[in-house]
Scaffold this active site. Structure first.
Site, PDB file in Angstrom:
ATOM      1  N   HIS A 101       2.995   8.549   7.424  1.00  0.00           N
ATOM      2  CA  HIS A 101       4.053   7.617   7.829  1.00  0.00           C
ATOM      3  C   HIS A 101       5.387   8.340   7.964  1.00  0.00           C
ATOM      4  CE1 HIS A 101       1.237   4.608   5.819  1.00  0.00           C
ATOM      5  NE2 HIS A 101       1.258   4.268   7.091  1.00  0.00           N
ATOM      6  N   LYS A 138       0.888  -1.159   0.000  1.00  0.00           N
ATOM      7  CA  LYS A 138       0.000   0.000   0.000  1.00  0.00           C
ATOM      8  C   LYS A 138       0.921   1.202   0.000  1.00  0.00           C
ATOM      9  CE  LYS A 138      -4.161  -1.123   2.686  1.00  0.00           C
ATOM     10  NZ  LYS A 138      -4.784  -0.788   3.968  1.00  0.00           N
ATOM     11  N   HIS A 164       2.363   7.040   3.082  1.00  0.00           N
ATOM     12  CA  HIS A 164       1.761   8.364   3.088  1.00  0.00           C
ATOM     13  C   HIS A 164       2.603   9.338   3.879  1.00  0.00           C
ATOM     14  CE1 HIS A 164      -1.940   7.716   0.959  1.00  0.00           C
ATOM     15  NE2 HIS A 164      -2.067   6.537   1.565  1.00  0.00           N
TER      16      HIS A 164
END
Ligand code: ARG
Length: 566
Positions: free
Chosen positions: A135, A129, A132
């Site tokens: 993170h 995934k 972002h």
């Protein structure tokens, strides 16, 4: 002699005058908000409760009793609810600077955390995934907290709770199976493209969703092929993350992600059942939390028996407690997951874990505007490359003496990282903020590059002044208010670290470093070293070198490289 000596002397006098415990008095002594108010302040709020008098009255009375005879203290004054103490400048400067000079890079270190473990769950991206901005924030804030607690003597455990299990793997596998080549399994960019392709194709071929679900079901059931694919995808992602982490200077002690808890959830589910906490709602196994004021029930198992993010976190918390016997367990995760962590902590309490109170959600707000040309999702590598090239440009525009730098690219890399980290860490973490390349990279504003420059500038002075640093230098020549402001700021360093750690807020340290750099900025002209009288030069040089150590240490904790030249 150090700042602690003065603190002890004042605490002693206060304890006698106010008839309270010495330790208690020492604990309450703080640094006044502005250095011109004094070097220590004693707040009278607690005494006010005890004596049933308003704090300013108590402060005035205490100040009267305390006006003479405290070691090193020159003036005692009541200001509102506080008693402020000003120290004798020369005695104080001597104590602070010598201690700091001798300690060098270790200045500010304390042993208050000795024997205590702080476990920090941070970064924790999801595999297959996108990574972002959230993170990245978690990585930056978590890394700073790790180094902060370490400096205060705690044993730290950095945990990367990788999102390495979940339905996204089914989709990733379908992508690989339909459109991939075998070598794509070891190429993260190729995997990302296949993941994107899956989502595109799914729009027109909804039956792919069933296929993806089936792959994940197989993975959960232990199917050999599904697990092999999963492992290859996980390994490739982890290699990539580790590369980026090393570029960011971030380390983890363990990568026990979600998959690690696959076989550790039954125990916690059973314990919840045995305590009578669970009920069935629409076929799902839940814990009702209404009784503790949380409307949304905690979901332990879906109707089909699948476990959830929360179930894994329950097992993870228990595992961490058993493994690390932590004093604190911090989860550095965006505010968006507040409900999840409230539920987690409440369920831990209901399970009878007295240590649930030692767990905390260190939340943070959103970042806007931190994207590369390709758009919203950040490809970290690209973001860092962009930071580097923009930093190079900014450096060429602002710093004159380019000839001094051997490796411009390496400096630009450091400046780029310094800019990103500081933009993030200088704001209170719960606030949302707008990231702006120009602002973050400016050498004039309150930025990482500005602080790095302050550090390098002192390094330049030390190299070129023609005087040796001498920790025993006579400090009588330090008469300027600019010098004393610096001494006072230096003396506060450890208090600042403690405060930042206490509230899990690296911005307290970041703001302090700015204050120090500003004071330095106003001091350069009056605190010249080169071509000054030897006595004056030596005193000032000692002061500057100590300020440099504090900058280096503070920047280091924030994860920002302190360069000697830039
Ligand atoms: N992987 C999660 C996410 O990206 C963050 C995990 C945080 N740590 C935890 N123990 N829940 O949203």
């Amino acid at each position: 002699m150090s700042r602690a000596t003065f603190r002890a002397a004042i605490a002693d006098a206060v304890s006698r005058a106010a008839e309270i415990d010495r330790e208690e008095a020492a604990e309450q002594l703080v640094a006044p908000p502005r250095p011109e108010m004094g070097d220590f302040a004693f707040p009278c709020f607690l005494l006010s409760k005890k004596l049933k008098k308003v704090p300013p009255a108590i402060a005035a009375e205490l100040a009267g009793k305390l006006s003479i005879g405290i070691f090193g203290v020159e003036r005692v004054e009541a200001t509102g609810p506080y008693v402020n103490f000003r120290l004798n400048k020369l005695q104080f400067a001597g104590a602070v600077l010598r201690e700091a000079a001798v300690a060098g890079a270790e200045y500010g270190r304390s042993s208050e955390g000795a024997g205590k473990v702080v476990a920090i769950d941070y970064s924790s991206p999801n595999i297959a995934k996108p990574f972002h901005v959230g993170h990245l924030r978690s990585t930056i804030i978590g890394g700073a907290l790790y180094r902060l607690f370490e400096k205060l003597g705690y044993g730290c455990v950095g945990i990367n709770h990788l999102g390495d299990w979940g339905t996204q793997f089914g989709k990733q596998i379908v992508g690989v199976k339909h459109w991939g080549k075998p070598e794509d399994l070891s190429d993260l960019m190729a995997l990302n493209q296949l993941y994107v392709k899956y989502h595109k194709e799914e729009e027109t071929h909804p039956e792919l969703a069933n296929e993806a679900r089936e792959w994940f079901r197989k993975q959960e059931a232990g199917d050999r092929e599904a697990l092999d694919l999963w492992r290859a995808i996980r390994d490739t992602s982890l290699d990539y993350f580790k590369r980026i982490y090393s570029r960011l200077g971030v380390q983890f002690d363990t990568y026990t992600g979600e998959s690690f808890f696959n076989d550790k959830m039954e125990a916690v589910v059973d314990a919840a059942k045995a305590r009578g906490l669970t009920s069935i709602s629409d076929g799902a196994l839940v814990i009702d939390l209404e009784r503790v004021g949380i409307k949304t029930p905690a979901l332990l198992k879906k109707a089909d028996g699948a476990t959830l993010y929360l179930t894994r976190d329950l097992a993870a918390a228990e595992y961490r407690h058993a493994t690390y016997k932590f004093h604190k367990l911090l989860y550095v995760v965006g505010t968006g997951q507040s409900l999840h962590f409230q539920q987690l902590f409440e369920v831990l309490k209901l399970l009878g874990h007295e240590w649930a109170k030692d767990c905390a959600h260190v939340n943070f707000g959103l970042v806007k505007g931190m994207s590369t040309r390709k758009g919203e999702v950040i490809y970290l590598e690209e973001l860092l490359n962009e930071a580097r090239s923009r930093a190079l440009k900014a450096m060429r525009e602002t710093i004159e003496k380019r000839a001094e730098i051997d490796d411009e690219e390496a400096v630009a890399e450091a400046v780029g990282i310094g800019a990103i980290f500081f933009a993030d860490l200088s704001k209170q973490r719960i606030k949302d903020y707008d990231f702006d390349w120009k602002r973050a990279l400016s050498f004039e504003g309150d930025t990482g590059p500005y602080l790095m420059n302050a550090h390098a500038r002192i390094a330049g002075i030390i190299r070129k002044c023609g005087v040796e640093i001498d920790p025993r230098a006579d400090l009588a020549a330090l008469v300027e208010p600019e010098a004393h402001l610096l001494v006072s700021l230096v003396s506060r360093y450890q208090d600042v670290l403690r405060e930042a750690a206490k509230v899990h807020e690296p911005s307290i340290l970041a703001q302090y470093l700015l204050e120090l750099a500003h004071a330095l900025h106003s001091g350069y002209n009056v605190l010249r070293v080169k071509d000054e009288e030897p006595k004056v030069a030596k005193a000032r040089l000692l002061l500057l070198s100590v300020v440099k150590n504090v900058l280096a240490s503070g920047l280091g904790i924030l994860g920002i490289p302190a360069l000697e030249r830039m």
